[in-house]
Motif scaffolding. Structure first.
Motif, mmCIF file in Angstrom:
data_model
loop_
_atom_site.group_PDB
_atom_site.id
_atom_site.type_symbol
_atom_site.label_atom_id
_atom_site.label_comp_id
_atom_site.label_asym_id
_atom_site.label_seq_id
_atom_site.Cartn_x
_atom_site.Cartn_y
_atom_site.Cartn_z
ATOM 1 N N PHE A 1 94.391 34.342 28.987
ATOM 2 C CA PHE A 1 94.100 32.942 29.265
ATOM 3 C C PHE A 1 94.591 32.071 28.117
ATOM 4 O O PHE A 1 94.269 32.316 26.957
ATOM 5 C CB PHE A 1 92.597 32.737 29.468
ATOM 6 N N MET A 2 95.394 31.084 28.440
ATOM 7 C CA MET A 2 95.913 30.143 27.439
ATOM 8 C C MET A 2 95.322 28.763 27.743
ATOM 9 O O MET A 2 95.583 28.191 28.795
ATOM 10 C CB MET A 2 97.439 30.098 27.494
ATOM 11 N N ARG A 3 94.549 28.266 26.808
ATOM 12 C CA ARG A 3 93.843 26.995 26.980
ATOM 13 C C ARG A 3 94.730 25.818 26.553
ATOM 14 O O ARG A 3 95.415 25.881 25.539
ATOM 15 C CB ARG A 3 92.573 27.030 26.127
ATOM 16 N N GLY B 1 100.761 23.941 31.522
ATOM 17 C CA GLY B 1 99.611 24.319 32.338
ATOM 18 C C GLY B 1 99.076 23.118 33.090
ATOM 19 O O GLY B 1 99.666 22.046 33.077
ATOM 20 N N THR B 2 97.974 23.291 33.766
ATOM 21 C CA THR B 2 97.328 22.177 34.460
ATOM 22 C C THR B 2 95.836 22.187 34.222
ATOM 23 O O THR B 2 95.091 22.157 35.185
ATOM 24 C CB THR B 2 97.615 22.237 35.977
ATOM 25 N N LEU C 1 96.902 27.102 35.463
ATOM 26 C CA LEU C 1 95.530 27.194 35.955
ATOM 27 C C LEU C 1 94.803 25.875 35.724
ATOM 28 O O LEU C 1 94.885 25.314 34.633
ATOM 29 C CB LEU C 1 94.761 28.297 35.215
ATOM 30 N N THR C 2 94.110 25.417 36.734
ATOM 31 C CA THR C 2 93.276 24.237 36.561
ATOM 32 C C THR C 2 91.995 24.648 35.837
ATOM 33 O O THR C 2 91.690 25.835 35.729
ATOM 34 C CB THR C 2 92.900 23.623 37.926
ATOM 35 N N SER C 3 91.249 23.674 35.381
ATOM 36 C CA SER C 3 89.968 23.974 34.731
ATOM 37 C C SER C 3 89.033 24.670 35.709
ATOM 38 O O SER C 3 88.308 25.593 35.329
ATOM 39 C CB SER C 3 89.330 22.695 34.202
ATOM 40 N N MET C 4 89.053 24.249 36.981
ATOM 41 C CA MET C 4 88.203 24.892 37.979
ATOM 42 C C MET C 4 88.610 26.352 38.191
ATOM 43 O O MET C 4 87.770 27.241 38.252
ATOM 44 C CB MET C 4 88.272 24.137 39.310
#
Length: 185
Positions: free
Chosen positions: A152-154, A159-160, A171-174
Motif C-alpha cells: 500500500f502506497m499512501r 494514485g487517487t 486506490l481511493t481512500s474508501m
C-alpha cells in the motif's frame, strides 16, 4: 495443551456456536451470511468466487452453491470481468446491501462495544495473531485491509490518492479500507 489454552479454545468454540445459531434462525444460512459480509467488505480484486473460497476456507462447490442461492434470492449479481472473460466479479445488489442491516452478527456487536478501547485493542491483536497462525498452519491466505499491506502506497502522485504497488493500480481512500486477497504483511 495447557488448561488455559483449552479454556480459550472452548470459549471460541462456544462463541462460534452462538454466532452460527443466531445466523441459522434467519432467512439465510450461516455460509450465506459469511459470503455477504465478505462481499460487502472486499475490494474489487477480491469479489470473486476463488477469493471467497480462500477467505471462507471451504470448497469451490460450497461457494458455488452459496453464490447460486444468493443470486436466486436477488442478493448478488455475477458479472463477467471485462478484462478477463473467464473471471467472474460478484456484486451485492441493493437488496443484498439492505439485508446486511439485519445481520444476526450485529447482536454480538453490542457485547463487544461494552469493552474499553484497551480491551478492544488487546482482543483484536490477539485474535489477529491466532487467526494468522492458524492460517499459516493450513497454508491459507491471510487477507487483510489494503492500507495495512506492505504494498500500500499512501498519497502518491499517480494514485487517487493511494496506490497498490503489487497490482499497480490506483486506490481511493474508501478502497484502502476494504479487504484484499493479495494482502501481505
Amino acid at each position: 495443551m495447557n488448561s488455559h489454552s483449552e479454556h480459550v479454545l472452548a470459549l471460541l468454540e462456544r462463541l462460534s456456536r452462538v454466532i452460527n445459531n443466531d445466523a441459522g434462525l434467519s432467512e439465510l444460512k450461516p455460509a450465506q451470511w459469511e459470503a455477504l459480509r465478505f462481499l460487502s467488505q472486499a475490494n474489487k480484486f477480491s469479489r470473486t468466487p476463488s477469493a471467497l473460497t480462500s477467505y471462507l476456507g471451504v470448497t469451490k462447490g460450497t461457494v458455488s452453491q452459496t453464490l447460486n442461492a444468493l443470486e436466486r434470492k436477488g442478493l448478488i449479481c455475477k458479472k463477467k470481468d471485462a478484462g478477463d472473460r473467464r473471471s467472474v466479479s460478484i456484486q451485492l445488489t441493493e437488496k443484498g446491501k439492505g439485508i446486511l442491516n439485519n445481520d444476526p452478527l450485529k447482536a454480538l456487536l453490542g457485547a463487544i462495544e461494552q469493552l474499553s478501547n484497551s480491551q478492544l485493542n488487546t482482543l483484536a491483536s490477539t485474535l489477529e495473531l491466532v487467526l494468522t497462525t492458524a492460517l499459516q498452519q493450513r497454508a491459507g491466505a491471510p487477507f487483510g485491509v489494503c492500507k495495512s499491506c506492505k504494498y500500500f502506497m499512501r498519497n502518491v502522485v499517480d494514485g487517487t490518492p493511494h496506490r497498490c504497488a503489487l497490482l499497480q493500480v490506483p486506490l481511493t481512500s474508501m478502497e484502502s479500507d476494504l479487504i484484499c486477497r493479495e494482502h501481505t504483511n
